[in-house]
Design an enzyme around this catalytic site. Structure first.
Site: not given
Ligand SMILES: NC(=O)c1ccc[n+]([C@@H]2O[C@H](COP(=O)([O-])OP(=O)(O)OC[C@H]3O[C@@H](n4cnc5c(N)ncnc54)[C@H](OP(=O)(O)O)[C@@H]3O)[C@@H](O)[C@H]2O)c1
Length: 269
Positions: A142, A155
């Site tokens: 990120s 984070y």
């Molecule tokens: N959205 C943004 O603005 C943004 C920006 C920069 C980077 N990111 C990064 O992008 C990635 C995906 O995020 P997203 O935005 O798609 O969020 P999201 O929709 O909340 O998805 C997060 C995913 O991680 C899984 N997860 C969380 N804890 C886990 C665990 N202990 N074991 C296995 N799986 C786990 C969740 O599945 P379960 O809950 O089913 O386990 C879910 O599938 C993350 O690394 C986030 O930091 C996001």
């Protein structure tokens, strides 16, 4: 034919948001995808989407914080589809709030999921990639890791460490035929950002997923987007702490005012 046709991919955090979108995009390109996350019902739905798009899918319910569970999931995928060609290290949890509400357990969970979870996944997949001298790894980090942003200590720290960890691996793995892409997105429209208003330059999740796949396809070492936010953060990175700290504190003061509540005292400039 897409270069991903027949590819065996393992995506962590595939039950929602970016991971689920990446799984669907890979399915559309004829890949065989292992979907790892904790929520089984969401994984089953994501698997149906991949298969409806033309790919094959294997739901792998596991917590990335549990290395034995990740190892077992990787073994199941290997048995079902063969060795992993593409690993997308994507599982993550967010976390932000005023410093007065720091919760050590919550912070430990962020580090365990975002950093240790990634280390577990890559550690379980790497031996077979090294043996075959081929493979691609995408680490979803990120822009929040580019500087210690206010209100997101755990984070920001998890993402800074994640990027550095995978940068080291990228250098180490070059001569082994394995390509690593470190992805630093700004804000993406996923459940992680749902309900947060005023996020600058929010990127649609399908646009983000396609950009990431294109970068992985090229074997690009890094990808940061959207570019205006990445450029701003690049400039912010150059600020000395003496200038950065009061500016960032001011931004946090505005970000964490309780809605309708008693305002927190203004930070010292
Ligand atoms: N959205 C943004 O603005 C943004 C920006 C920069 C980077 N990111 C990064 O992008 C990635 C995906 O995020 P997203 O935005 O798609 O969020 P999201 O929709 O909340 O998805 C997060 C995913 O991680 C899984 N997860 C969380 N804890 C886990 C665990 N202990 N074991 C296995 N799986 C786990 C969740 O599945 P379960 O809950 O089913 O386990 C879910 O599938 C993350 O690394 C986030 O930091 C996001």
């Amino acid at each position: 034919m897409s270069p991903w046709t027949g590819t065996v991919a393992l995506i962590t955090g595939a039950s929602s948001g970016l991971g689920r979108q990446l799984a669907g995009e890979l399915g559309r390109r004829g890949a065989r995808v292992g979907l790892l996350a904790r929520r089984e019902a969401e994984l089953a739905e994501a698997a149906r989407e991949v298969e409806a798009a033309g790919g094959r899918a294997l739901p792998l319910p596991a917590d990335v914080g549990d290395v034995a569970a990740v190892r077992a999931a990787t073994a199941r995928l290997h048995e079902a589809f063969g060795p992993v060609d593409l690993l997308v290290v994507n599982a993550g949890v967010g976390g932000s709030g005023p410093v007065e509400r720091i919760d050590p357990e919550r912070h430990a969970k962020v580090i365990r999921t975002n950093l240790l979870g990634a280390i577990h996944a890559v550690g379980c997949v790497l031996p077979s990639m090294l043996q075959r001298r081929s493979g691609k790894i995408v680490a979803v980090s990120s822009l929040a890791g580019w500087r210690g942003l206010p209100g997101t200590a755990a984070y920001s720290a998890s993402k800074a460490a994640l990027s550095t960890y995978f940068e080291s691996l990228r250098v180490d793995l070059r001569s082994h035929g394995i390509r690593v892409t470190v992805v630093d997105p700004g804000f993406i429209d996923t459940p992680m950002t749902a309900g947060r208003s005023g996020l600058p330059l929010l990127v649609p999740v399908d646009v983000a997923a396609r950009r990431i796949l294109r970068a992985a396809e090229r074997g690009a070492p890094t990808l940061a987007f959207p570019w205006p936010l990445a450029l701003s953060l690049r400039l912010v990175r150059l600020l000395p702490a003496r200038l950065y700290d009061p500016l960032a504190a001011r931004a946090a003061w505005f970000a964490f005012q309780p809605a309708g509540g008693r305002p927190r005292s203004r930070p010292n400039p």
